[in-house]
Write an enzyme that holds these catalytic residues in place. Structure first.
Site, short mmCIF file in Angstrom:
data_model
loop_
_atom_site.label_atom_id
_atom_site.label_comp_id
_atom_site.label_asym_id
_atom_site.label_seq_id
_atom_site.Cartn_x
_atom_site.Cartn_y
_atom_site.Cartn_z
N GLY A 1 42.30 21.23 34.47
CA GLY A 1 41.16 20.69 35.22
C GLY A 1 40.71 19.34 34.69
N ARG B 1 48.68 22.24 36.70
CA ARG B 1 48.56 23.44 35.85
C ARG B 1 49.90 24.14 35.63
NH1 ARG B 1 43.46 24.81 34.62
NH2 ARG B 1 41.76 24.17 36.01
N ASP C 1 45.07 26.66 27.23
CA ASP C 1 46.40 27.02 27.73
C ASP C 1 47.39 25.86 27.57
OD1 ASP C 1 45.85 29.65 28.48
OD2 ASP C 1 45.03 29.04 30.42
N LYS D 1 40.82 18.89 25.52
CA LYS D 1 40.12 18.55 26.77
C LYS D 1 39.63 19.81 27.45
CE LYS D 1 41.53 19.75 30.21
NZ LYS D 1 42.16 20.37 31.37
N THR D 2 38.46 19.89 27.92
CA THR D 2 37.98 20.85 28.92
C THR D 2 36.46 20.76 28.99
OG1 THR D 2 37.78 23.11 29.69
CG2 THR D 2 38.04 22.90 27.34
N ILE D 3 35.96 20.65 30.21
CA ILE D 3 34.50 20.64 30.37
C ILE D 3 33.92 21.96 29.89
CG2 ILE D 3 34.46 19.01 32.31
CD1 ILE D 3 33.87 21.60 34.07
N ASP D 4 34.74 23.03 29.86
CA ASP D 4 34.23 24.37 29.53
C ASP D 4 33.70 24.45 28.10
OD1 ASP D 4 35.21 24.83 32.01
OD2 ASP D 4 36.63 26.39 31.44
N LYS E 1 8.86 27.65 47.32
CA LYS E 1 9.21 28.69 48.30
C LYS E 1 10.61 29.27 48.13
CE LYS E 1 10.67 25.47 51.90
NZ LYS E 1 10.54 25.02 53.26
N TYR E 2 11.41 28.72 47.21
CA TYR E 2 12.79 29.22 47.09
C TYR E 2 13.12 29.67 45.67
CZ TYR E 2 14.05 27.02 51.55
OH TYR E 2 14.13 26.65 52.86
N MET F 1 30.18 25.98 36.47
CA MET F 1 31.57 26.10 36.05
C MET F 1 31.69 26.49 34.57
SD MET F 1 34.46 23.49 37.30
CE MET F 1 35.32 23.96 38.80
N GLY F 2 32.85 26.94 34.25
CA GLY F 2 33.17 27.41 32.91
C GLY F 2 33.96 28.68 33.12
N TYR G 1 32.88 20.97 40.34
CA TYR G 1 33.67 19.78 40.63
C TYR G 1 32.80 18.51 40.59
CZ TYR G 1 36.90 23.43 41.78
OH TYR G 1 37.70 24.54 41.68
N GLU G 2 31.48 18.69 40.82
CA GLU G 2 30.56 17.53 40.81
C GLU G 2 30.55 16.80 39.47
OE1 GLU G 2 29.97 20.52 41.81
OE2 GLU G 2 28.97 20.53 43.75
N ARG H 1 33.16 16.99 36.97
CA ARG H 1 34.41 16.87 36.21
C ARG H 1 34.98 15.45 36.19
NH1 ARG H 1 38.50 21.72 37.30
NH2 ARG H 1 38.96 20.44 39.12
#
Ligand code: FBP
Length: 571
Positions: A98, A162, A193, A219-222, A259-260, A267-268, A442-443, A445
């Protein structure tokens, strides 16, 4: 490092292009910071070798599988001499898995170090991930081309993929490409991996006495590829800051409209580091940490009750709004669902051809139900059919369920709604529960790397070349002491086998780099746990705003809260 005349010309060229955004133009001019050890001429950098290392577990099995590369020492770089530094080299680089902000700068750092050692050396990018190495799909990376990508997000410089190099044919093909084209080294920029793949490739070349070195880059945003020496994987900083900006904006909206209830999946793939960091930055109403769910043996119903209790309590105070963070990997950590997924993975791997021949979801579900053990079959049947479908989707090439495609946030909204309906019918709840759901992944990465990630990635790439020049293989590039300014960063290398253990994949025991999960005893989780009750009852939102690239260092260069707290724990 001082930029060459050619680089300055290229920067001027790209910075003057009118189709570029003003920020992109400015970012071409950004000069990333390097650790002191990497600021000298490459020939004046030496390596100190520590003691032999051991893997994190399964030492005997790993020693047998990595007979040539197991147990290498930790390496620290510093002043010294390296008569081999100026050798002409041909290096290949792969972006794997990713996207994560900063990948382009790893390549820029690698390129600059290589060129500063010998201008005749060549850097080749294998396109589309590890598959590019097997298929010999590559492009020569020239200074002009690399300059176009400096300090920008994305992996579009050469693309990513991948593909897992695992069959004998794939290894042989990769070897042929390297030997036929006289590659001296391959740099694999990837997550756990992909770096496992790098370790296997390094061992394979050594077994065959091939003069090809392999170096990994974390590397990994996770944020789950880390240990004492790899303090964070690149991309985590920028991704979490991007998500935190968005969460803060939603919090402000929630607090304005009142109200919400917003359910935000983050992600992760496995670990909850992203959710935890975002919670520390934004102080949401509720945040689930998957590792805690597993540790406390919480069921799906326990999780739903916890959220429903908070909704009821806030409704009593007239606050029918809130923000709930849901880690993407949650589903696999709920013990009964985790056991189900484990059984499904094995079942689907062992009967791959038969499973593929089942054309409809109904046939697949019926077959799965018949073949699962009693408990898992019960859990599978009790899940909504959308989630059942998502659990039966294709695995990724490493055998993982594609959790980004499982809509846990919607599952939780449905279950909390029905719990609240029951409570309302018993007169225990009289509020309103209107919801919105979001998924942020995805926003973040491919965002422009933060200053931290721009500096860190450039250093990792530069450092990877220095490790190659030191003749090392089977190592991962390590830049540490990251909670401090770059002037105090320490450069070196860690043997990949040190991070490995054996795990069940595709129904078999395989060597893999162990994922670093959220530790409930570490300061980041403790900080969160100490405050969450207050955040749940008393709205305590924090609005971090957008990443800042120019301005005061306290704002622009600050590392993540996770990194700061983990470094405090180590001190
Ligand atoms: P890596 O482990 O390769 O860095 O990728 C992590 C990740 O971003 C996860 O957070 C997410 O589950 C997955 O990639 C999504 O994969 P894809 O890009 O194939 O949809």
């Amino acid at each position: 490092m001082a930029t060459s005349v050619e680089t300055r010309k290229a920067i001027r060229y790209y910075a003057s292009m009118t189709t570029l955004s003003p920020l992109q133009k400015e970012r071409y001019r950004y000069a990333p910071k390097l650790p002191p050890a990497l600021r000298s001429d490459i020939g004046s950098i030496g390596a100190t070798h520590g003691d032999a290392t051991e893997s994190v577990a399964d030492q005997q099995a790993l020693k047998a599988l990595f007979a040539n590369t197991y147990g290498a020492p930790i390496v620290t770089l510093g002043p010294g001499t390296n008569s081999d530094a100026g050798k002409k080299r041909r290096i290949g680089v792969i972006l794997s898995g990713g996207q994560a902000p900063g990948g382009h700068n790893v390549i820029a750092g690698l390129f600059d170090a290589m060129e500063s050692a010998n201008t005749e050396s060549e850097l080749w990018g294998f396109r589309g991930g590890p598959g590019g190495l097997v298929d010999d799909d590559r492009i020569k990376l020239t200074r002009g081309y690399v300059d176009e990508f400096r300090n920008t997000g994305g992996f579009d410089i050469i693309g990513s993929g991948r593909t897992k190099i695992e069959t004998d044919e794939q290894f042989a093909a990769a070897r042929r490409v390297c030997l036929d084209n006289e590659f001296d080294a391959i740099v694999v920029i990837g997550g756990d991996d992909s770096n496992t793949n790098a370790a296997l490739l390094a061992e394979y070349f050594r077994t065959n006495d091939d003069p090809v070195q392999v170096i990994g880059v974390p590397k990994t945003i996770d944020g789950d590829l880390k240990n004492e020496y790899i303090e964070t994987s690149f991309g985590f900083d920028t991704a979490t800051k991007t998500y935190s900006e968005l969460i803060g904006n939603i919090e402000r909206d929630a607090n304005s409209a009142k109200k919400y209830w917003h359910f935000i999946k983050l992600m992760g793939r496995s670990a909850s580091h992203i959710a935890l960091e975002c919670a520390l930055q934004t102080q949401p109403t509720y945040c689930i940490i998957s590792e805690e769910v597993k540790e406390r043996h919480q069921t799906l119903n326990d999780i739903v009750s916890g959220i429903a209790d908070t909704v009821v309590q806030r409704a009593e105070n007239g606050e029918n709004f809130g923000v709930v963070l849901v880690p993407e990997g949650l589903i696999e950590f709920i013990p009964e669902v985790g056991a189900l997924i484990g059984e499904l993975n094995d079942l689907m791997a062992e009967n791959a051809d038969y499973f593929a021949s089942l054309n409809t979801f109904e046939d697949q579900a019926e077959w799965v139900n018949k073949n699962l053990g009693r408990d898992s079959s019960y859990v599978f049947s009790s899940l909504p059919s959308d989630i059942q479908r998502q659990l039966l989707m294709d695995r990724d090439p490493h055998g993982n369920v594609q959790v980004s495609r499982i809509e846990t946030e919607k599952l939780l909204i449905d279950m909390v709604s029905s719990t609240l309906r029951e409570r309302r019918s018993r007169g225990e709840y009289s509020g309103s529960f209107s919801t919105q759901h979001h998924f942020f992944g995805y926003e973040g990465r491919c965002a422009f790397p933060s200053n931290f990630d721009a500096d860190y990635t450039y250093s990792l790439g530069f450092n990877a070349f220095v490790l190659i020049a030191q003749g090392l293989t089977g190592y991962i590039s390590s830049v540490r002491n990251l909670a401090q300014p770059a002037d105090d960063w320490v450069a070196g290398g860690i043997p990949l086998t040190m991070m490995m253990n054996m795990e069940q994949r595709h129904g078999k025991q395989k060597p893999v780099i162990r994922k670093a999960l959220v530790e409930l005893e570490d300061l980041p989780f403790k900080r969160f746990a100490a405050h969450r009750a207050q955040w749940a009852t008393k709205t305590s939102f924090v609005f971090p705003g957008a990443i800042q690239y120019y301005g005061v260092p306290q704002v622009c260069d600050a590392p993540t809260i996770t990194l700061k707290l983990e470094s405090e724990s180590r001190a």
